[in-house]
Design a protein around this motif. Structure first.
Motif, mmCIF file in Angstrom:
data_model
loop_
_atom_site.group_PDB
_atom_site.id
_atom_site.type_symbol
_atom_site.label_atom_id
_atom_site.label_comp_id
_atom_site.label_asym_id
_atom_site.label_seq_id
_atom_site.Cartn_x
_atom_site.Cartn_y
_atom_site.Cartn_z
ATOM 1 N N UNK A 103 20.717 30.227 86.726
ATOM 2 C CA UNK A 103 20.360 30.276 88.140
ATOM 3 C C UNK A 103 20.416 28.896 88.780
ATOM 4 N N UNK A 104 19.858 27.898 88.091
ATOM 5 C CA UNK A 104 19.849 26.536 88.619
ATOM 6 C C UNK A 104 21.265 25.978 88.741
ATOM 7 N N UNK A 105 22.152 26.360 87.817
ATOM 8 C CA UNK A 105 23.541 25.912 87.886
ATOM 9 C C UNK A 105 24.206 26.436 89.146
ATOM 10 N N UNK A 106 23.977 27.717 89.472
ATOM 11 C CA UNK A 106 24.546 28.293 90.692
ATOM 12 C C UNK A 106 23.988 27.593 91.931
ATOM 13 N N UNK A 139 23.784 35.308 95.187
ATOM 14 C CA UNK A 139 23.674 35.669 93.765
ATOM 15 C C UNK A 139 22.490 35.030 93.041
ATOM 16 N N UNK A 140 22.273 33.696 93.135
ATOM 17 C CA UNK A 140 21.142 33.111 92.401
ATOM 18 C C UNK A 140 19.795 33.687 92.821
ATOM 19 N N UNK A 141 19.699 34.073 94.083
ATOM 20 C CA UNK A 141 18.420 34.581 94.579
ATOM 21 C C UNK A 141 18.264 36.079 94.337
ATOM 22 N N UNK A 142 19.284 36.702 93.787
ATOM 23 C CA UNK A 142 19.183 38.112 93.421
ATOM 24 C C UNK A 142 18.993 38.293 91.917
ATOM 25 N N UNK A 143 19.012 37.181 91.173
ATOM 26 C CA UNK A 143 18.832 37.262 89.728
ATOM 27 C C UNK A 143 17.362 37.310 89.327
#
Length: 308
Positions: A234-237, A273-277
């Motif tokens: 997530x942090x990478x995205x 995407x990162x905030x939907x994980x």
């Protein structure tokens, strides 16, 4: 030739319009999921006193606010609607703060897993409700630093008449000089470098414990390790999101349609995407929270059938 150009313009407009509709559908779906998970959190008292669940619901609130604000800007920019600068300034401050709240909270959640696995005897002492509140305040304070710096520079350089000027709202409006863009990027990169170092440190330490553990402890430790890996992804995205404006600015100077396509791809991949994980990582992978979600979901369906 003119009719061909008209057809091409209409075709491109239809494609962009379809994409905007798709974004609205995705955001509505994820907002509904997040709101249901937030409701589940408030319905069960145990979650209120456990640090990882409190931090989890903070990310859900942050993601909901971020998705709503970015979607509002997307619609304003798509229809070329202008708003006054003072309102754009408020939107920019909120987005700037909550761009960092989610990754910083994820980093705090990784540290909580590190304490739970590597320092289990001190976990109850270090992860109390009181300290969780302090941690949330620290996260929001740290998230506010970049916006305070950028806005302070903007206040020093902008004229008073600018605040009542109607313009299309974007983050680039608050960077009068190129060095301001570099400063904003440098601050963000520094934050993410620190977060990446914390992630790597926690991963290595949990890995050591995982190799030494046995039985049920080993299974629990490896599960915690997988959670750390997902947070790192997530942090990478989120980190890649910081590079997107530089790529988009270069493409904008060469091809407008390619710029629109790349900006849409970046928005979906590195912002949505990162905030939907988060719901998938903690809402579904965590056994206790998943059981609560399933219980309230099935209870709602059962009551609906009775009323029907």
């Amino acid at each position: 030739m003119a009719s061909n150009n008209s057809f091409l313009w209409q075709s491109n407009f239809r494609i962009i319009n379809d994409r905007v509709i798709l974004v609205q559908v995705l955001i509505c779906v994820f907002l509904c999921i997040n709101l249901f998970l937030i409701t589940t959190f408030f319905l069960k008292d145990y979650f209120h006193t456990t640090m990882r669940y409190v931090l989890f619901v903070v990310t859900l609130f942050s993601d909901c606010l971020f998705l709503i604000m970015t979607d509002m800007l997307l619609i304003l920019n798509y229809f070329s609607l202008t708003i006054q600068m003072w309102l754009c300034l408020i939107i920019y401050i909120i987005l700037s703060v909550y761009t960092l709240v989610t990754p910083l909270t994820l980093t705090a959640m990784v540290l909580e897993r590190y304490v739970a696995i590597c320092m289990p005897l001190r976990h109850a002492e270090l992860c109390t409700t009181h300290k969780t509140v302090h941690l949330i305040l620290i996260i929001h304070s740290l998230s506010s630093v970049p916006s305070i710096v950028i806005i302070s520079i903007f206040f020093a350089t902008a004229s008073l008449t600018l605040y009542t000027t109607g313009r299309t709202c974007s983050a680039e409006m608050f960077s009068t000089y190129q060095w301001q863009e570099h400063l904003r990027s440098a601050i963000s990169q520094f934050y993410f470098m620190i977060m990446c170092m914390i992630i790597i440190f926690s991963y290595v330490q949990i890995m050591k414990v995982a190799k030494a553990a046995s039985g049920n402890n080993k299974k629990s430790t490896w599960r915690g390790l997988r959670t750390v890996i997902l947070h790192a992804f997530q942090l990478l995205l989120c980190l890649i999101q910081l590079w997107c404006p530089f790529i988009e600015n270069v493409v904008l100077q060469t091809d407008l349609m390619l710029f629109i396509n790349i900006r849409y791809f970046n928005y979906v991949t590195f912002i949505l995407a990162p905030r939907c994980l988060s719901p998938l990582i903690y809402g579904l992978r965590d056994d206790l929270f998943f059981q609560a979600v399933r219980y309230y979901a099935l209870s709602g369906l059962y009551k609906k059938q009775l009323l029907g």
